[in-house]
Motif scaffolding. Structure first.
Motif, short mmCIF file in Angstrom:
data_model
loop_
_atom_site.label_atom_id
_atom_site.label_comp_id
_atom_site.label_asym_id
_atom_site.label_seq_id
_atom_site.Cartn_x
_atom_site.Cartn_y
_atom_site.Cartn_z
N ILE A 120 2.08 1.59 -8.31
CA ILE A 120 1.32 0.67 -7.47
C ILE A 120 0.59 -0.36 -8.33
O ILE A 120 0.58 -1.56 -8.03
CB ILE A 120 0.30 1.47 -6.62
CG1 ILE A 120 1.03 2.15 -5.47
CG2 ILE A 120 -0.82 0.60 -6.09
CD1 ILE A 120 1.65 1.20 -4.49
N ALA A 121 -0.01 0.11 -9.42
CA ALA A 121 -0.78 -0.79 -10.27
C ALA A 121 0.14 -1.77 -10.99
O ALA A 121 -0.13 -2.98 -11.01
CB ALA A 121 -1.58 0.02 -11.28
N ASN A 124 1.46 -4.59 -8.86
CA ASN A 124 0.51 -5.70 -8.72
C ASN A 124 0.70 -6.72 -9.81
O ASN A 124 0.66 -7.93 -9.57
CB ASN A 124 -0.93 -5.16 -8.82
CG ASN A 124 -1.49 -4.77 -7.47
OD1 ASN A 124 -1.08 -5.31 -6.45
ND2 ASN A 124 -2.40 -3.81 -7.47
N LEU A 127 4.10 -8.49 -9.46
CA LEU A 127 4.08 -9.42 -8.32
C LEU A 127 3.71 -10.81 -8.82
O LEU A 127 4.29 -11.81 -8.41
CB LEU A 127 3.07 -8.93 -7.28
CG LEU A 127 2.92 -9.81 -6.03
CD1 LEU A 127 4.23 -9.91 -5.28
CD2 LEU A 127 1.85 -9.25 -5.10
N VAL A 231 9.89 4.40 -4.31
CA VAL A 231 9.79 3.27 -3.37
C VAL A 231 8.40 2.64 -3.38
O VAL A 231 8.18 1.66 -2.68
CB VAL A 231 10.15 3.69 -1.93
CG1 VAL A 231 11.60 4.14 -1.84
CG2 VAL A 231 9.23 4.78 -1.42
N ASP A 232 7.47 3.18 -4.18
CA ASP A 232 6.09 2.67 -4.16
C ASP A 232 6.02 1.16 -4.35
O ASP A 232 5.22 0.47 -3.72
CB ASP A 232 5.25 3.34 -5.28
CG ASP A 232 5.10 4.83 -5.08
OD1 ASP A 232 5.65 5.34 -4.08
OD2 ASP A 232 4.46 5.48 -5.91
N PHE A 235 6.00 -1.36 -1.40
CA PHE A 235 4.80 -1.57 -0.60
C PHE A 235 4.02 -2.79 -1.09
O PHE A 235 3.38 -3.47 -0.32
CB PHE A 235 3.90 -0.33 -0.65
CG PHE A 235 4.43 0.81 0.15
CD1 PHE A 235 4.03 1.00 1.47
CD2 PHE A 235 5.33 1.70 -0.40
CE1 PHE A 235 4.53 2.05 2.22
CE2 PHE A 235 5.83 2.77 0.34
CZ PHE A 235 5.42 2.93 1.66
N ILE A 236 4.07 -3.04 -2.40
CA ILE A 236 3.32 -4.16 -2.96
C ILE A 236 4.18 -5.42 -3.01
O ILE A 236 3.75 -6.51 -2.64
CB ILE A 236 2.86 -3.83 -4.41
CG1 ILE A 236 1.91 -2.65 -4.41
CG2 ILE A 236 2.25 -5.05 -5.08
CD1 ILE A 236 0.51 -2.94 -3.97
N LEU A 250 14.24 5.77 1.57
CA LEU A 250 12.97 6.45 1.81
C LEU A 250 11.94 5.49 2.41
O LEU A 250 11.14 5.87 3.26
CB LEU A 250 12.44 7.08 0.51
CG LEU A 250 11.17 7.92 0.64
CD1 LEU A 250 11.32 9.03 1.66
CD2 LEU A 250 10.76 8.51 -0.71
N TYR A 254 10.00 5.85 6.01
CA TYR A 254 8.56 5.66 6.19
C TYR A 254 8.28 4.67 7.32
O TYR A 254 7.46 4.92 8.19
CB TYR A 254 7.93 5.18 4.88
CG TYR A 254 6.53 4.65 5.05
CD1 TYR A 254 5.43 5.51 5.08
CD2 TYR A 254 6.30 3.28 5.24
CE1 TYR A 254 4.14 5.02 5.27
CE2 TYR A 254 5.02 2.79 5.43
CZ TYR A 254 3.95 3.66 5.45
OH TYR A 254 2.68 3.17 5.64
#
Lengths: 295, 274
Positions: A120-121, A124, A127, A231-232, A235-236, A250, A254
């Protein structure tokens, strides 16, 4: 004291020791796996309409669902794009880090760092790299005279972006397994090869690489599993878009379960994922040395 | 002689390539540090004379309840680790030293979890948690991970290498099974506990999907979920502040990793080759 009660006592103690873990595993692994399969034969219930047995209807729905086929294709491309490159890089990194070189510790640390950072980090940060015009990649390509490009907004490039991030995140992790294998190798092999005048490339191709084969199989299995689990970043970076061009199985599960609130269809999709994992498990059992698990 | 100079030139090129790849691998993190310690206008252009400030960290810290997220993650990671140590130790001991009927099948059933990780079963596990009333609790996040097949497997392998004589000696002194476990097996397996502990901590510090599904309030959300909400494009927060928040979230683990780099790498290796 006869030996018979002693043995049965050991049976009881064995089961008692196992019990706490077994209960939790049954509750959160075995029961849900079976329940998922059962659920896939029922319709989603609502306040007015209870769920009822629908046989294979959910599966028929799935076969007609274009998004399902798309995420499955994406997942296949994601695996094909990620796995060979990250394994190749992992071997290269391990060979480098294992040989005497300046700044060895620093280089190893750099390779391994992405592994300890949360997806996740780092998503970011990435991105920002991919952002059109102001992002780092567009700034560099702009300086070289190329135009700007909406990397994550273009269905043709978005999956590639996800793949590059996954390679960066995973290569250092796989390197560890190769490093362990290389360190377990006898240094006499390389000395003998040097005496024979073999080139390093020849030695790698004919000795090192074949000896690393069990490690490669092990890493390969893990890499395939990860390609269905990881797949995390979606999300970002993309939320699966544009138009599901970067969605993976996956992530779709969700979405169906927790955004579209269709539990039955989500279960049906989960059955597919479980089936894929089962195939991987069988491959592992057939190809990988059984020793690894059952010794 | 010619061969040797050609050889060392090639070696040097190789070292340069290795170093270049290392820098490339570090670049995202270095960039995040750059953006975080400079005022926002320097986030997209690089100037060595840019003033350094820690304001981004202050802003990030004040805009989201990061202190609470830290606490949640800390509670989550320690609870899971403590439960894993207890449950996996007991189960591993059973598999290593008690040949009870059905142990083979039971072990195969345990190993199934290596393939079917809790992430895959989010739909059913969410239902179970709502039946148990554990949605939006820290125990709800942790429970599916506490009985870890990986931990059981790793400890079983280690326990099997312990000489039986040691156990027999302890038994002669009148130790029961649990005392033997505690006095003989656990101390000898210390390196495995360290290795498994580090792997588990980094996994759960970083875990996202299941915590996202099962939590919906500030008092339970771990850092990863908090960070994802904070960094969402809709939130309109700029890069410098997102970078600062990202670094805050990874800082404890990253600092621990940089300090104990050798142990981390060796732990992952040890966990990997078993």
């Amino acid at each position: 004291m006869s030996s018979v009660p002693k043995i049965s006592q050991r049976y009881v103690v064995g089961w008692l020791l196992l019990m706490p873990a077994a209960v939790l595993l049954a509750m959160f692994t075995h029961y849900p796996a079976v329940a998922t399969l059962a659920e896939s034969f029922f319709s989603s219930g609502s306040a007015i309409r209870p769920s009822e047995f629908v046989g294979l209807d959910n599966y028929r729905l799935m076969l007609d669902d274009e998004v399902f086929w798309k995420v499955l294709r994406n997942n296949a491309w994601f695996a094909v794009g990620t796995i060979p490159v990250s394994i190749g890089l992992a071997i290269l990194m391990a060979v480098w880090v294992n040989s005497r070189m300046p700044l060895q510790g620093f280089v190893r640390m750099c390779y391994f760092t992405p592994t300890v950072l949360p997806m996740i980090a780092v998503a970011n940060i990435w991105l920002f790299f991919y952002t059109p015009e102001i992002g780092l990649i567009d700034q560099i390509s702009g300086a070289l005279g190329f135009g700007s490009h909406n990397w994550l907004g273009d269905p043709d490039t978005v999956l590639g972006c996800i793949i590059v991030l996954a390679i960066w995140k995973e290569a250092g992790f796989f390197m560890i397994f190769y490093l362990a294998a290389l360190q377990a190798m006898s240094p006499e092999l390389e000395e003998a090869a040097q005496l024979e005048g073999a080139s390093r490339w020849y030695f790698f191709r004919r000795v090192t690489f074949p000896l690393l084969m069990p490690t490669t199989l092990f890493v390969l299995i893990n890499a395939v599993i990860n390609s269905f689990k990881l797949v995390d970043q979606l999300f970002i970076l993309t939320k699966g878009g544009p138009d599901n061009a970067s969605s993976l199985l996956l992530y779709y599960i969700y979405e169906v379960a927790f955004s579209f609130l269709d539990q039955s269809y989500a279960s049906t999709l989960t059955v597919v994922l479980l089936a894929i994992l089962a195939v991987i498990a069988i491959c592992q059992f057939v190809f990988l040395d059984k020793r690894i698990h059952y010794q | 002689m010619n061969g040797i100079t050609g050889h060392s030139l090639f070696r040097r090129l190789e070292h340069a390539a290795a170093l270049l790849l290392a820098l490339l691998w570090m670049a995202p993190l270095l960039y995040a540090v750059w953006a975080a310690i400079h005022p926002p206008e320097y986030a997209i252009h690089f100037d060595l004379l840019a003033p350094i400030s820690l304001e981004n960290f202050q802003v990030a810290w004040s805009r989201a309840p990061f202190a609470r997220y830290f606490l949640n993650t800390f509670i989550l990671v320690t609870t899971i680790l403590a439960a894993q140590f207890v449950l996996c130790t007991l189960a591993a001991y059973a598999f290593a030293r008690f040949e009870f009927p059905g142990s083979g099948i039971a072990f195969a059933l345990v190993l199934l979890q290596l393939m079917i990780m809790p992430e895959v079963l989010i739909v059913e596990n969410y239902k179970t948690m709502s039946q148990l009333g554990l949605v939006d609790t820290i125990s709800g996040i942790g429970l599916p991970y506490m009985a870890s097949a990986f931990g059981i497997f790793l400890l079983r392998q280690t326990f099997k290498t312990v000489p039986k004589d040691l156990e027999d000696a302890a038994r002669l002194e009148g130790c029961g099974p649990l005392q033997v476990l505690w006095k003989v097996y656990v101390p000898l397996a210390r390196p495995t506990y360290v290795a498994y502990g580090l792997v588990s901590i980094s996994y759960h510090w970083n875990n996202f999907l299941w915590p996202l599904v099962i939590t919906n309030s500030v008092t339970t959300r771990p850092l990863t979920v908090g960070l994802a909400i904070f960094g969402a494009p809709e939130s309109g927060v700029d890069w410098s502040i997102i970078s600062a928040a990202t670094l805050l979230a990874v800082a404890p683990l990253l600092v621990a990793f940089l300090l104990f780099q050798r142990q981390f790498v060796q732990s992952f290796m040890r966990a990997g080759i078993k």
